[in-house]
Design a protein around this motif. Structure first.
Motif, PDB file in Angstrom:
ATOM      1  N   LEU A  87       0.821  -1.211   0.000  1.00  0.00           N
ATOM      2  CA  LEU A  87       0.000   0.000   0.000  1.00  0.00           C
ATOM      3  C   LEU A  87       0.863   1.273   0.000  1.00  0.00           C
ATOM      4  N   ARG A  88       2.018   1.220   0.674  1.00  0.00           N
ATOM      5  CA  ARG A  88       2.917   2.381   0.816  1.00  0.00           C
ATOM      6  C   ARG A  88       2.128   3.619   1.260  1.00  0.00           C
ATOM      7  N   PRO A  89       1.546   3.579   2.469  1.00  0.00           N
ATOM      8  CA  PRO A  89       0.689   4.683   2.899  1.00  0.00           C
ATOM      9  C   PRO A  89       1.419   6.025   2.952  1.00  0.00           C
ATOM     10  N   LYS A  90       0.709   7.051   2.531  1.00  0.00           N
ATOM     11  CA  LYS A  90       1.231   8.418   2.583  1.00  0.00           C
ATOM     12  C   LYS A  90       0.758   9.127   3.848  1.00  0.00           C
ATOM     13  N   ALA A  91      -0.341   8.644   4.417  1.00  0.00           N
ATOM     14  CA  ALA A  91      -0.868   9.199   5.662  1.00  0.00           C
ATOM     15  C   ALA A  91      -1.446   8.058   6.484  1.00  0.00           C
ATOM     16  N   LEU A  92      -0.934   7.897   7.703  1.00  0.00           N
ATOM     17  CA  LEU A  92      -1.457   6.832   8.553  1.00  0.00           C
ATOM     18  C   LEU A  92      -1.599   7.323   9.975  1.00  0.00           C
ATOM     19  N   LEU A  93      -2.529   6.693  10.669  1.00  0.00           N
ATOM     20  CA  LEU A  93      -2.826   7.054  12.045  1.00  0.00           C
ATOM     21  C   LEU A  93      -2.859   5.796  12.888  1.00  0.00           C
ATOM     22  N   GLU A  94      -2.164   5.858  14.000  1.00  0.00           N
ATOM     23  CA  GLU A  94      -2.141   4.774  14.979  1.00  0.00           C
ATOM     24  C   GLU A  94      -2.766   5.305  16.263  1.00  0.00           C
ATOM     25  N   VAL A  95      -3.688   4.552  16.831  1.00  0.00           N
ATOM     26  CA  VAL A  95      -4.239   4.884  18.139  1.00  0.00           C
ATOM     27  C   VAL A  95      -3.643   3.893  19.123  1.00  0.00           C
ATOM     28  N   GLY A  96      -2.838   4.396  20.036  1.00  0.00           N
ATOM     29  CA  GLY A  96      -2.162   3.551  21.017  1.00  0.00           C
ATOM     30  C   GLY A  96      -0.681   3.431  20.699  1.00  0.00           C
ATOM     31  N   THR A  97       0.121   4.325  21.236  1.00  0.00           N
ATOM     32  CA  THR A  97       1.557   4.342  20.943  1.00  0.00           C
ATOM     33  C   THR A  97       2.326   3.342  21.798  1.00  0.00           C
ATOM     34  N   ALA A  98       1.977   3.268  23.078  1.00  0.00           N
ATOM     35  CA  ALA A  98       2.658   2.400  24.051  1.00  0.00           C
ATOM     36  C   ALA A  98       4.167   2.572  23.967  1.00  0.00           C
ATOM     37  N   SER A  99       4.912   1.504  23.672  1.00  0.00           N
ATOM     38  CA  SER A  99       6.377   1.607  23.643  1.00  0.00           C
ATOM     39  C   SER A  99       6.915   2.035  22.281  1.00  0.00           C
ATOM     40  N   GLY A 100       6.030   2.273  21.326  1.00  0.00           N
ATOM     41  CA  GLY A 100       6.460   2.802  20.027  1.00  0.00           C
ATOM     42  C   GLY A 100       6.840   1.770  18.990  1.00  0.00           C
ATOM     43  N   GLY A 101       6.649   0.501  19.277  1.00  0.00           N
ATOM     44  CA  GLY A 101       7.061  -0.544  18.347  1.00  0.00           C
ATOM     45  C   GLY A 101       6.348  -0.508  17.009  1.00  0.00           C
ATOM     46  N   THR A 102       5.019  -0.388  17.031  1.00  0.00           N
ATOM     47  CA  THR A 102       4.308  -0.334  15.758  1.00  0.00           C
ATOM     48  C   THR A 102       4.547   0.999  15.066  1.00  0.00           C
ATOM     49  N   LEU A 103       4.704   2.064  15.827  1.00  0.00           N
ATOM     50  CA  LEU A 103       5.032   3.365  15.235  1.00  0.00           C
ATOM     51  C   LEU A 103       6.326   3.253  14.439  1.00  0.00           C
ATOM     52  N   PHE A 104       7.342   2.657  15.035  1.00  0.00           N
ATOM     53  CA  PHE A 104       8.609   2.450  14.346  1.00  0.00           C
ATOM     54  C   PHE A 104       8.399   1.638  13.057  1.00  0.00           C
ATOM     55  N   LEU A 105       7.674   0.540  13.171  1.00  0.00           N
ATOM     56  CA  LEU A 105       7.478  -0.339  12.010  1.00  0.00           C
ATOM     57  C   LEU A 105       6.655   0.317  10.915  1.00  0.00           C
ATOM     58  N   PHE A 106       5.636   1.074  11.294  1.00  0.00           N
ATOM     59  CA  PHE A 106       4.831   1.756  10.280  1.00  0.00           C
ATOM     60  C   PHE A 106       5.674   2.779   9.507  1.00  0.00           C
ATOM     61  N   CYS A 107       6.591   3.433  10.191  1.00  0.00           N
ATOM     62  CA  CYS A 107       7.479   4.381   9.505  1.00  0.00           C
ATOM     63  C   CYS A 107       8.335   3.664   8.456  1.00  0.00           C
ATOM     64  N   GLN A 108       8.680   2.426   8.703  1.00  0.00           N
ATOM     65  CA  GLN A 108       9.549   1.685   7.784  1.00  0.00           C
ATOM     66  C   GLN A 108       8.844   1.333   6.478  1.00  0.00           C
ATOM     67  N   VAL A 109       7.514   1.181   6.505  1.00  0.00           N
ATOM     68  CA  VAL A 109       6.786   0.778   5.293  1.00  0.00           C
ATOM     69  C   VAL A 109       6.019   1.930   4.651  1.00  0.00           C
ATOM     70  N   ALA A 110       5.943   3.063   5.337  1.00  0.00           N
ATOM     71  CA  ALA A 110       5.236   4.218   4.780  1.00  0.00           C
ATOM     72  C   ALA A 110       6.124   4.904   3.744  1.00  0.00           C
ATOM     73  N   GLN A 111       5.504   5.756   2.937  1.00  0.00           N
ATOM     74  CA  GLN A 111       6.260   6.507   1.936  1.00  0.00           C
ATOM     75  C   GLN A 111       7.295   7.401   2.612  1.00  0.00           C
ATOM     76  N   PRO A 112       8.374   7.729   1.907  1.00  0.00           N
ATOM     77  CA  PRO A 112       9.435   8.552   2.501  1.00  0.00           C
ATOM     78  C   PRO A 112       8.977   9.937   2.950  1.00  0.00           C
ATOM     79  N   ASP A 113       7.865  10.414   2.415  1.00  0.00           N
ATOM     80  CA  ASP A 113       7.351  11.734   2.805  1.00  0.00           C
ATOM     81  C   ASP A 113       5.998  11.623   3.514  1.00  0.00           C
ATOM     82  N   ALA A 114       5.757  10.493   4.140  1.00  0.00           N
ATOM     83  CA  ALA A 114       4.460  10.219   4.773  1.00  0.00           C
ATOM     84  C   ALA A 114       4.218  11.094   6.003  1.00  0.00           C
ATOM     85  N   ILE A 115       2.944  11.287   6.271  1.00  0.00           N
ATOM     86  CA  ILE A 115       2.503  11.874   7.533  1.00  0.00           C
ATOM     87  C   ILE A 115       2.126  10.692   8.422  1.00  0.00           C
TER      88      ILE A 115
END
Length: 191
Positions: A87-115
């Motif tokens: 999908l290479r998302p350009k804009a994604l939203l996560e509800v529930g940051t906790a320790s940041g693991g999924t936040l880190f992983l989502f950044c790895q698969v999102a577009q280089p200029d993603a929000i």
């Protein structure tokens, strides 16, 4: 407790906080950026997120404070990331940051200029409420021109929705990950 004891505990707490922040800026964030550069695929990134803290040459108690381990089962989050990579998302939203693991992983698969937006309730009952000193760590997850927005608020509050809308402007979300309040009623309400 006397005033002297209270002052001493405040002083010690302030010193610990400064030590954590200094460690983060001078060692942990640069180490994260260096080590993540050695990841070449989703499996590498998932493994990294579960084990990064073990690479830190710090006392165990301090080292464990820098975990970015996702709460999800490794195989499940890896499958989700494979779908998102297509999908290479350009804009994604996560509800529930906790320790940041999924936040880190989502950044790895999102577009280089993603929000990338992450909403977390300070003091939340389901692992939320990361301390403010982790904000620079989470911001260091951004790749290239990605913009990470960390919203420390209740995802059900209409004010939070307004903040998200302001961040997105005229854009729309490509992906929404709800992993905050783990009750059926609140998750259904969030949809």
């Amino acid at each position: 407790m006397t005033i002297k004891d209270f002052s001493r505990s405040n002083f010690i707490g302030a010193i610990k906080s400064l030590a954590i922040k200094a460690t983060l800026f001078t060692y942990v964030a640069p180490k994260l950026r260096k080590e993540v550069g050695k990841c070449f695929n989703i499996e590498d990134h998932v493994n990294f997120s579960y084990n990064f803290h073990l690479k830190l040459k710090l006392p165990a108690k301090l080292r464990d404070g820098f975990k970015i381990t996702p709460m999800q089962i490794e195989e499940e989050i890896a499958r989700l990331l494979n779908l998102l990579a297509d999908l290479r998302p350009k804009a994604l939203l996560e509800v529930g940051t906790a320790s940041g693991g999924t936040l880190f992983l989502f950044c790895q698969v999102a577009q280089p200029d993603a929000i990338v937006i992450s909403v977390d309730l300070p003091g939340g009952p389901f692992g939320g409420g990361y301390p403010e000193w982790r904000i620079p760590l989470y911001k260091s997850f951004a790749k290239e021109r990605q913009r990470i927005h960390l919203i420390r608020a209740d995802s059900h509050d209409p004010k939070t929705l307004e903040i998200v809308k302001r961040i997105l402007g005229d854009g729309k979300l490509d992906f929404l990950f709800i992993d905050g309040d783990h009750t059926y009623e609140r998750c259904e309400e969030g949809l």
